[in-house]
Structure formats: structure tokens, C-alpha cells
Write a protein that holds these residues in place. Structure first.
Motif, short mmCIF file in Angstrom:
data_model
loop_
_atom_site.label_atom_id
_atom_site.label_comp_id
_atom_site.label_asym_id
_atom_site.label_seq_id
_atom_site.Cartn_x
_atom_site.Cartn_y
_atom_site.Cartn_z
N LEU A 217 0.93 -1.51 0.51
CA LEU A 217 0.13 0.07 -0.03
C LEU A 217 0.83 0.94 -0.17
CD1 LEU A 217 -2.78 -0.90 3.12
CD2 LEU A 217 -2.84 -1.36 0.50
N TYR A 218 0.49 2.17 -1.55
CA TYR A 218 0.86 3.67 -0.67
C TYR A 218 -0.25 4.81 -0.50
CZ TYR A 218 3.75 7.05 -2.06
OH TYR A 218 4.47 8.17 -2.10
N PRO A 219 -0.31 4.75 0.59
CA PRO A 219 -0.78 6.32 0.77
C PRO A 219 -0.81 7.83 0.31
CG PRO A 219 -0.15 5.60 2.80
CD PRO A 219 1.01 5.05 1.64
N ILE A 220 -1.86 7.77 -1.12
CA ILE A 220 -1.74 9.31 -2.11
C ILE A 220 -1.59 10.58 -1.22
CG2 ILE A 220 -2.77 10.36 -3.62
CD1 ILE A 220 -3.19 7.91 -5.33
N THR A 221 -0.91 10.91 -0.85
CA THR A 221 -1.23 13.27 -0.33
C THR A 221 -0.60 13.46 -1.17
OG1 THR A 221 1.18 12.24 1.23
CG2 THR A 221 -0.62 11.17 1.94
N SER A 222 0.38 13.07 -2.41
CA SER A 222 1.01 14.50 -3.06
C SER A 222 1.17 14.15 -4.53
CB SER A 222 2.71 14.97 -2.31
OG SER A 222 3.34 14.04 -2.49
N THR A 223 2.02 14.83 -4.95
CA THR A 223 2.01 14.73 -6.55
C THR A 223 3.38 14.05 -6.37
OG1 THR A 223 3.22 16.58 -6.95
CG2 THR A 223 1.34 16.83 -7.84
N ALA A 224 3.82 13.56 -5.46
CA ALA A 224 4.94 12.95 -5.14
C ALA A 224 4.67 11.10 -6.34
CB ALA A 224 5.62 12.16 -3.88
#
Length: 284
Positions: A217-224
């Protein structure tokens, strides 16, 4: 002739032969099933199979077709008794396994329900030697009808001790790993990834299930996420290729009402679609 056209005569033949071939059995007119008592339980066999067989044969052959079918049902019930003695309470052994969407021919005869657009939920008998996917025929003979407890079984007996840790993916960017080495059921958590994500989690997460023992899992918090997605996709694909029990090789975006949207590795560079819209929102 259509199977239903033969129903009245074939059902009469079934009633005629049951006393001789299966004395303890009876015919349930309401459900069109032969019912065979099995200890404290019972096995049920729908007459549809024998109706289809008779519809393909001349009427003169129907008594033999019915006779063979009733004997077959009785043999299967005998095997069910053996399985009950082997397994004990088979309900205690039932688990739920999430698999990529099966082709119609592969799901035929199995106890399988859709788990969204891209996966299926398959009921399994968890036994080291005699286990495997639960078939509809086996479920009927073992008296397994309402299976709402299967997910509870899976959680309580297979997933209560999964490990959760973060692992570096890129400098300053971690992937969350939900795993239980050797398990066949961690993939069942695919519809519950929110419990492993930070709160609040407005934009969802990248999700990979390369094998049945691991979720990434990778939480999406920014354009990174633009830089993370191709690397994340490579890791999922490599783990899938090397797995003893592979699940899915692709990457999904978990968002909204437990929705999973497949993402190609170049999704950040595409100009349309929901994911591109999300990226534009993050750029504001």
C-alpha cells in the motif's frame, strides 16, 4: 424437449424409485430436490440435472436415466458422510480467498461471488490434504447453504496476526507492507485496505497484491505519487513473478466506496481519467 416439459413425469419416476434405491430419502416438491438425511444434517440434490438428461433422451429411456441419477446422488451422499467424518464440522474449516476475476468456465461449479469488478471471492476448505475450493455440489451434499460466517472464520483464524510495517521504496517514500508469510488469505484484506492507511485518507492509495500472503500500500498524499507509481508497479510485478502463490501482477487505485481502479505504470502522464483528475487536484 425442454427440461421443464419433462418435470411432472420425471418427478413421478423419482418418487417411484426412491423407496427401493434410497429408502431414507424423500422428494421435496417445493424445491424439486431429493433430500437424503445425513446424521443430524441432510444432503439435497436438485432434480434439474436429471431433467436435462431426460430431455435429451426418448421417453422410453427415462426410467433408466432416473435410476442411474438416483444411484449417483446416493453415492455422492455416501461420500459426503465420509467427508463429514473426515473433517468434523466442516464449517470450521471454511475460508475466503480473493483471486483475480475468474473466467466463466473456471468459476462454473465453484462457490464463488464477485468481489468488485476485478476480483472474485472463492470459498475454500482449509485442510492440508483434503482441502481446496468448495464446489457447489460438495456444499449441497455437506448441507452448507448460508456462508456469511466464512469471512469471520478467515479474519479470526488466518488474519488476526498479520504483520504491518513500512519499507523504503524511494528516498523519503515508504510502502506499507501487510503480510503473513505462507498465508493463502492475506489477499482477502483487499477490500479492507482503509484500516491500514493513515486517517484521514482523502485521496486513497496505490494497492498491489502480488501474492496471496502480501498486500502493498502507498497512501496518496501528494504529487510524489507520479514518481512512486512506476517503481511501485515494478516491485509488484517482480514479486508476482517470483511468488509461489501469485495473485495479481497489476497496480490498483483504492478510492471511494472501496473501489479499485487498475492503473498502468504511465497513468500519471495520461491526460484523462479519474486518476489524472486527482493529480490535477493535488497540484493546486
Amino acid at each position: 424437449m425442454e427440461p421443464l416439459d419433462a418435470a411432472a413425469d420425471v418427478h413421478a419416476l423419482i418418487r417411484d424409485v426412491l423407496p427401493a434405491l434410497a429408502p431414507s430419502a424423500w422428494f421435496d416438491s417445493g424445491t424439486s430436490e431429493v433430500v437424503l438425511p445425513l446424521g443430524r444434517s441432510e444432503a439435497r440434490a436438485s432434480s434439474w440435472t436429471v431433467l436435462e438428461r431426460c430431455a435429451r433422451e426418448p421417453r422410453s429411456a427415462w426410467p433408466q436415466v432416473v435410476d442411474e441419477w438416483v444411484r449417483e446422488v446416493g453415492d455422492r451422499a455416501f461420500l459426503a458422510v465420509g467427508e463429514m467424518e473426515l473433517f468434523g464440522d466442516v464449517r470450521e474449516l471454511l475460508r475466503l480467498r480473493i483471486v483475480p476475476k475468474l473466467a466463466p468456465r473456471d468459476r462454473e461449479g465453484l462457490v464463488v461471488v464477485p468481489a468488485g469488478d476485478h476480483f472474485d471471492a472463492m470459498v475454500m476448505i482449509e485442510h492440508p490434504r483434503y482441502g481446496g475450493p468448495l464446489t457447489k455440489a460438495r456444499a449441497g451434499l455437506l448441507g452448507l447453504h448460508k456462508l456469511g460466517y466464512v469471512m469471520t472464520n478467515t479474519h479470526d483464524r488466518e488474519l488476526s496476526d498479520v504483520s504491518v510495517h513500512d519499507q523504503p521504496l524511494l528516498p523519503g517514500r515508504n510502502v506499507r507492507v501487510v503480510a503473513k508469510p505462507g498465508s493463502r488469505y492475506v489477499s482477502a484484506l483487499l477490500s479492507e485496505v482503509d484500516q491500514f492507511l493513515p486517517v484521514p485518507n482523502e485521496h486513497g492509495a496505490l494497492v498491489g497484491v502480488p501474492c496471496h500472503s502480501t498486500l502493498l500500500l502507498y497512501p496518496i498524499t501528494s504529487t510524489a505519487v507520479r514518481e512512486v507509481l512506476p517503481v511501485f508497479a515494478d516491485v509488484v510485478r517482480e514479486m508476482h513473478a517470483a511468488a509461489d502463490d501469485p495473485c495479481a501482477p497489476g497496480v490498483y487505485w483504492s478510492h471511494g466506496e472501496r473501489r479499485l481502479t487498475p492503473l498502468p505504470p504511465d497513468a500519471p502522464h495520461e491526460g484523462t481519467g479519474e486518476f489524472a483528475t486527482l493529480l490535477r487536484r493535488l497540484l493546486r
